[in-house]
Design a protein around this motif. Structure first.
Motif, PDB file in Angstrom:
ATOM      1  N   LEU A 208     101.866 130.427  37.092  1.00  0.00           N
ATOM      2  CA  LEU A 208     101.835 129.343  37.718  1.00  0.00           C
ATOM      3  C   LEU A 208     103.160 128.769  38.093  1.00  0.00           C
ATOM      4  O   LEU A 208     103.578 128.229  39.310  1.00  0.00           O
ATOM      5  CB  LEU A 208     101.242 128.047  37.050  1.00  0.00           C
ATOM      6  CG  LEU A 208      99.670 127.873  36.880  1.00  0.00           C
ATOM      7  CD1 LEU A 208      99.220 126.917  36.021  1.00  0.00           C
ATOM      8  CD2 LEU A 208      98.963 127.793  38.177  1.00  0.00           C
ATOM      9  N   ARG A 209     104.142 129.083  37.196  1.00  0.00           N
ATOM     10  CA  ARG A 209     105.587 128.494  37.423  1.00  0.00           C
ATOM     11  C   ARG A 209     106.532 129.479  38.087  1.00  0.00           C
ATOM     12  O   ARG A 209     107.569 129.541  38.245  1.00  0.00           O
ATOM     13  CB  ARG A 209     106.098 128.206  35.891  1.00  0.00           C
ATOM     14  CG  ARG A 209     105.553 127.055  35.476  1.00  0.00           C
ATOM     15  CD  ARG A 209     106.364 126.169  34.380  1.00  0.00           C
ATOM     16  NE  ARG A 209     106.430 127.006  33.217  1.00  0.00           N
ATOM     17  CZ  ARG A 209     107.066 126.735  31.993  1.00  0.00           C
ATOM     18  NH1 ARG A 209     107.667 125.625  31.967  1.00  0.00           N
ATOM     19  NH2 ARG A 209     107.013 127.710  31.073  1.00  0.00           N
ATOM     20  N   SER A 210     105.808 130.624  38.076  1.00  0.00           N
ATOM     21  CA  SER A 210     106.667 131.926  38.944  1.00  0.00           C
ATOM     22  C   SER A 210     107.050 131.482  40.690  1.00  0.00           C
ATOM     23  O   SER A 210     106.469 130.874  40.985  1.00  0.00           O
ATOM     24  CB  SER A 210     105.798 133.229  38.900  1.00  0.00           C
ATOM     25  OG  SER A 210     104.739 132.999  39.883  1.00  0.00           O
ATOM     26  N   PRO A 211     108.545 131.869  40.742  1.00  0.00           N
ATOM     27  CA  PRO A 211     108.625 131.444  42.129  1.00  0.00           C
ATOM     28  C   PRO A 211     107.944 132.080  43.437  1.00  0.00           C
ATOM     29  O   PRO A 211     107.576 133.223  43.319  1.00  0.00           O
ATOM     30  CB  PRO A 211     110.248 132.495  42.192  1.00  0.00           C
ATOM     31  CG  PRO A 211     110.524 132.644  40.809  1.00  0.00           C
ATOM     32  CD  PRO A 211     109.359 132.668  39.938  1.00  0.00           C
ATOM     33  N   GLY A 212     107.685 130.989  43.959  1.00  0.00           N
ATOM     34  CA  GLY A 212     106.783 131.726  45.466  1.00  0.00           C
ATOM     35  C   GLY A 212     105.378 131.339  44.917  1.00  0.00           C
ATOM     36  O   GLY A 212     104.585 131.687  45.948  1.00  0.00           O
ATOM     37  N   PHE A 213     105.035 131.167  43.786  1.00  0.00           N
ATOM     38  CA  PHE A 213     103.426 131.059  43.575  1.00  0.00           C
ATOM     39  C   PHE A 213     102.682 129.736  44.517  1.00  0.00           C
ATOM     40  O   PHE A 213     101.700 129.760  44.831  1.00  0.00           O
ATOM     41  CB  PHE A 213     103.175 130.579  42.185  1.00  0.00           C
ATOM     42  CG  PHE A 213     101.633 130.844  41.649  1.00  0.00           C
ATOM     43  CD1 PHE A 213     101.007 131.703  41.796  1.00  0.00           C
ATOM     44  CD2 PHE A 213     101.079 129.309  41.634  1.00  0.00           C
ATOM     45  CE1 PHE A 213      99.620 131.812  41.542  1.00  0.00           C
ATOM     46  CE2 PHE A 213      99.587 129.418  41.310  1.00  0.00           C
ATOM     47  CZ  PHE A 213      98.856 130.640  41.271  1.00  0.00           C
ATOM     48  N   PHE A 214     103.648 128.579  44.704  1.00  0.00           N
ATOM     49  CA  PHE A 214     103.278 127.430  45.265  1.00  0.00           C
ATOM     50  C   PHE A 214     104.359 126.831  46.208  1.00  0.00           C
ATOM     51  O   PHE A 214     105.318 127.229  46.017  1.00  0.00           O
ATOM     52  CB  PHE A 214     102.523 126.278  44.254  1.00  0.00           C
ATOM     53  CG  PHE A 214     103.463 125.898  43.285  1.00  0.00           C
ATOM     54  CD1 PHE A 214     104.331 124.513  43.817  1.00  0.00           C
ATOM     55  CD2 PHE A 214     103.747 126.490  42.177  1.00  0.00           C
ATOM     56  CE1 PHE A 214     105.001 123.994  42.703  1.00  0.00           C
ATOM     57  CE2 PHE A 214     104.631 125.877  41.286  1.00  0.00           C
ATOM     58  CZ  PHE A 214     105.434 124.851  41.663  1.00  0.00           C
ATOM     59  N   ASN A 215     103.751 126.121  47.190  1.00  0.00           N
ATOM     60  CA  ASN A 215     104.900 125.307  47.744  1.00  0.00           C
ATOM     61  C   ASN A 215     105.376 124.228  47.215  1.00  0.00           C
ATOM     62  O   ASN A 215     104.801 123.563  46.567  1.00  0.00           O
ATOM     63  CB  ASN A 215     104.230 124.803  49.319  1.00  0.00           C
ATOM     64  CG  ASN A 215     105.010 124.303  50.284  1.00  0.00           C
ATOM     65  OD1 ASN A 215     106.167 123.769  49.913  1.00  0.00           O
ATOM     66  ND2 ASN A 215     104.737 124.308  51.513  1.00  0.00           N
ATOM     67  N   ALA A 216     106.700 124.224  47.128  1.00  0.00           N
ATOM     68  CA  ALA A 216     107.572 123.271  46.270  1.00  0.00           C
ATOM     69  C   ALA A 216     107.279 121.756  46.860  1.00  0.00           C
ATOM     70  O   ALA A 216     107.520 120.785  45.896  1.00  0.00           O
ATOM     71  CB  ALA A 216     109.076 123.667  46.057  1.00  0.00           C
ATOM     72  N   THR A 217     107.177 121.767  48.086  1.00  0.00           N
ATOM     73  CA  THR A 217     106.980 120.494  48.679  1.00  0.00           C
ATOM     74  C   THR A 217     105.340 120.102  48.507  1.00  0.00           C
ATOM     75  O   THR A 217     104.524 120.584  49.020  1.00  0.00           O
ATOM     76  CB  THR A 217     107.334 120.218  50.101  1.00  0.00           C
ATOM     77  OG1 THR A 217     108.645 120.960  50.194  1.00  0.00           O
ATOM     78  CG2 THR A 217     107.171 118.884  50.700  1.00  0.00           C
ATOM     79  N   PRO A 218     105.114 118.950  47.696  1.00  0.00           N
ATOM     80  CA  PRO A 218     103.806 118.482  47.676  1.00  0.00           C
ATOM     81  C   PRO A 218     103.142 117.973  48.763  1.00  0.00           C
ATOM     82  O   PRO A 218     103.722 117.566  49.542  1.00  0.00           O
ATOM     83  CB  PRO A 218     103.787 117.340  46.490  1.00  0.00           C
ATOM     84  CG  PRO A 218     105.162 116.917  46.496  1.00  0.00           C
ATOM     85  CD  PRO A 218     105.999 118.009  47.075  1.00  0.00           C
ATOM     86  N   MET A 219     101.876 118.410  49.067  1.00  0.00           N
ATOM     87  CA  MET A 219     101.292 117.762  50.299  1.00  0.00           C
ATOM     88  C   MET A 219     100.489 116.353  50.177  1.00  0.00           C
ATOM     89  O   MET A 219     100.458 115.720  51.001  1.00  0.00           O
ATOM     90  CB  MET A 219     100.003 118.892  50.748  1.00  0.00           C
ATOM     91  CG  MET A 219      98.648 118.515  49.577  1.00  0.00           C
ATOM     92  SD  MET A 219      97.296 119.706  50.275  1.00  0.00           S
ATOM     93  CE  MET A 219      97.729 121.133  50.141  1.00  0.00           C
ATOM     94  N   SER A 220     100.445 116.083  48.769  1.00  0.00           N
ATOM     95  CA  SER A 220      99.981 114.613  48.317  1.00  0.00           C
ATOM     96  C   SER A 220     100.330 114.315  47.143  1.00  0.00           C
ATOM     97  O   SER A 220     100.523 115.313  46.295  1.00  0.00           O
ATOM     98  CB  SER A 220      98.640 114.550  48.999  1.00  0.00           C
ATOM     99  OG  SER A 220      97.712 115.214  48.258  1.00  0.00           O
ATOM    100  N   SER A 221      99.971 112.981  46.737  1.00  0.00           N
ATOM    101  CA  SER A 221     100.205 112.622  45.205  1.00  0.00           C
ATOM    102  C   SER A 221      98.939 111.787  44.604  1.00  0.00           C
ATOM    103  O   SER A 221      98.392 110.990  45.726  1.00  0.00           O
ATOM    104  CB  SER A 221     101.423 112.038  44.931  1.00  0.00           C
ATOM    105  OG  SER A 221     102.389 112.984  45.364  1.00  0.00           O
ATOM    106  N   LEU A 222      98.670 111.636  43.402  1.00  0.00           N
ATOM    107  CA  LEU A 222      97.916 110.571  42.866  1.00  0.00           C
ATOM    108  C   LEU A 222      98.888 109.900  42.117  1.00  0.00           C
ATOM    109  O   LEU A 222      99.519 110.432  41.051  1.00  0.00           O
ATOM    110  CB  LEU A 222      96.767 111.296  42.248  1.00  0.00           C
ATOM    111  CG  LEU A 222      95.698 110.312  41.238  1.00  0.00           C
ATOM    112  CD1 LEU A 222      95.021 109.249  42.531  1.00  0.00           C
ATOM    113  CD2 LEU A 222      95.014 110.858  40.483  1.00  0.00           C
ATOM    114  N   ASN A 223      98.814 108.701  42.147  1.00  0.00           N
ATOM    115  CA  ASN A 223      99.685 107.579  41.067  1.00  0.00           C
ATOM    116  C   ASN A 223      98.904 106.553  40.971  1.00  0.00           C
ATOM    117  O   ASN A 223      98.804 105.664  41.700  1.00  0.00           O
ATOM    118  CB  ASN A 223     101.172 107.299  41.746  1.00  0.00           C
ATOM    119  CG  ASN A 223     102.028 106.998  40.973  1.00  0.00           C
ATOM    120  OD1 ASN A 223     101.747 106.339  39.651  1.00  0.00           O
ATOM    121  ND2 ASN A 223     103.376 107.284  41.263  1.00  0.00           N
ATOM    122  N   THR A 224      98.551 106.392  39.618  1.00  0.00           N
ATOM    123  CA  THR A 224      97.568 105.315  39.122  1.00  0.00           C
ATOM    124  C   THR A 224      97.855 104.976  37.847  1.00  0.00           C
ATOM    125  O   THR A 224      98.642 105.442  37.271  1.00  0.00           O
ATOM    126  CB  THR A 224      96.265 105.701  39.603  1.00  0.00           C
ATOM    127  OG1 THR A 224      95.309 104.519  39.517  1.00  0.00           O
ATOM    128  CG2 THR A 224      95.886 106.842  38.379  1.00  0.00           C
TER     129      THR A 224
END
Length: 395
Positions: free
Chosen positions: A144-160
């Motif tokens: 999960l934390r390996s480089p390039g596994f996910f886009n570092a910029t989040p598409m959205s957030s949940l904050n509650t």
């Protein structure tokens, strides 16, 4: 005639007496309580002599181990002071009827069913687009934390704020990303690897129902509102078929070097290891009963109302774990302390006959979908793990 009757009467009395005697012998022979009857029928050399001994652990430790890879019944997301959990979801049953529709908006819906930590703590996470293929049976925190596994910029957030344990949370998804999932059958460059839920809160880890939840309405949902070309009509698609997985970790690894305790951290790749010296038992020894006894250290353990108060004991040889040899714990309160007993007669019998180094490994019953911590007193404690063995030997 009278003489014949007297003879018959005496014969009947005699027969009845014999019958009563036989019944009495049968009755006493079947009694469960021991008696002196027949006590000297066998010579002492032919009697089976049972002995019981208690063996204390000579070494205890804890080790990292990949949790049992089963379909999780909870998807864990969140962060506390000493542990963190990330999750991945991919919806893989998107119907072809949604190809080329105009996606107006899309959202992810998750049903809460668990918490670990402060249930009243605020809860939040970011949603990231996953860029690589993954499987629920192979996902780890390192991948999960390996480089390039996910886009570092989040598409959205949940904050509650605090989220109840039966609430449904909704988080928006990037429409362009969802559109690419829908059009993947026509576009060879399009991919659908799902989304990553990366926690940003501190204080609580929440559990969500997964794709195998018994209540279909509680499973993760991809909700898409769309229109078709040439019409203004808005329709809604609700997709619940998905694969999902979580990976939890901790940056606190002090437990790995603590020989005074045995640590079993569910979800954190931690199992307890216990070693005994039973070299005094020979190959001719017959093990009639063996119990592993471990005592919980409540001050160091972390359990809650969701905890399943049980563990597995696995038998480990030089070649690794024997998957068919395991035992489930039976917790009891003994002199005010919680003690876990594992019936492991088959372990010890194999152990005694092979006379080779062996280990016993403890793993949480729910290690693949919870974050409980069972901590037991180790080999250096007066409450060290013990083997209580009842045995006999050829004389």
């Amino acid at each position: 005639m009278d003489t014949h009757r007297k003879h018959t009467t005496h014969t009947n009395y005699f027969s009845a007496a014999i019958l009563l005697a036989l019944i009495s012998i049968s009755f006493f022979a079947c009694m469960e309580e021991p008696s002196s009857v027949g006590s000297r029928l066998l010579p002492d050399a032919d009697l089976l002599k049972l002995d019981t001994t208690t063996v204390g652990a000579i070494k205890t430790s804890s080790e990292r181990n990949i949790p049992t890879k089963l379909l999780p019944s909870r998807l864990l997301v969140g962060k506390t002071s000493d542990r963190e959990s990330w999750a991945a979801i991919r919806f893989n049953t998107i119907p072809d009827s949604l190809i080329l529709v105009n996606v107006l908006n899309a959202e992810l819906q998750l049903r809460v069913n668990y918490h670990f930590g402060d249930s009243l703590a605020p809860f939040s996470f970011d949603v990231h687009k996953i860029l690589r293929q993954w499987g629920s049976d192979s996902l780890t925190i390192d991948s999960l934390r390996s480089p390039g596994f996910f886009n570092a910029t989040p598409m959205s957030s949940l904050n509650t704020g605090p989220v109840g344990d039966t609430a449904t949370v909704t988080v928006p998804l990037d429409t362009a990303t969802v559109r690419s999932w829908l059009n993947a059958p026509l576009d060879t460059a399009a991919t659908n690897f799902g989304v990553l839920l990366k926690p940003t809160n501190l204080g609580v880890i929440k559990g969500f129902a997964t794709s195998i939840a018994s209540t279909v309405e509680h499973r993760p949902r991809l909700v898409i509102r769309y229109s078709r070309q040439g019409t203004t009509r808005v329709d809604t698609a609700r997709i619940s078929g998905s694969i999902d997985a979580f990976a939890a970790f901790t940056d606190n690894t002090s437990w790995l070097s603590d020989s005074s305790r045995v640590y079993v951290h569910n979800g954190l790749s931690s199992r307890g290891v216990i070693e005994f010296d039973i070299s005094s038992f020979t190959k001719s020894t017959t093990i009639h009963k063996a119990l592993l006894e471990v005592t919980l250290d409540p001050a160091s353990s972390r359990l809650n109302s969701y905890s399943t108060d049980s563990l597995y004991a696995f038998f480990v040889t030089q070649d690794g774990v024997l998957p068919n040899l395991f035992s489930l714990s039976e917790p009891k309160i003994v002199q005010g302390r919680k003690v876990y007993h594992f019936p492991i007669s088959s372990f010890v019998q194999i152990w005694a006959r092979s006379n080779e180094p062996r280990k016993i490994v403890l793993a949480g019953y729910t290690e693949h979908y919870s974050l409980d911590s069972f901590v037991f007193f180790g080999a250096s404690s007066p409450l060290k793990p013990k083997l209580i063995i009842t045995y006999s030997a050829i004389r």
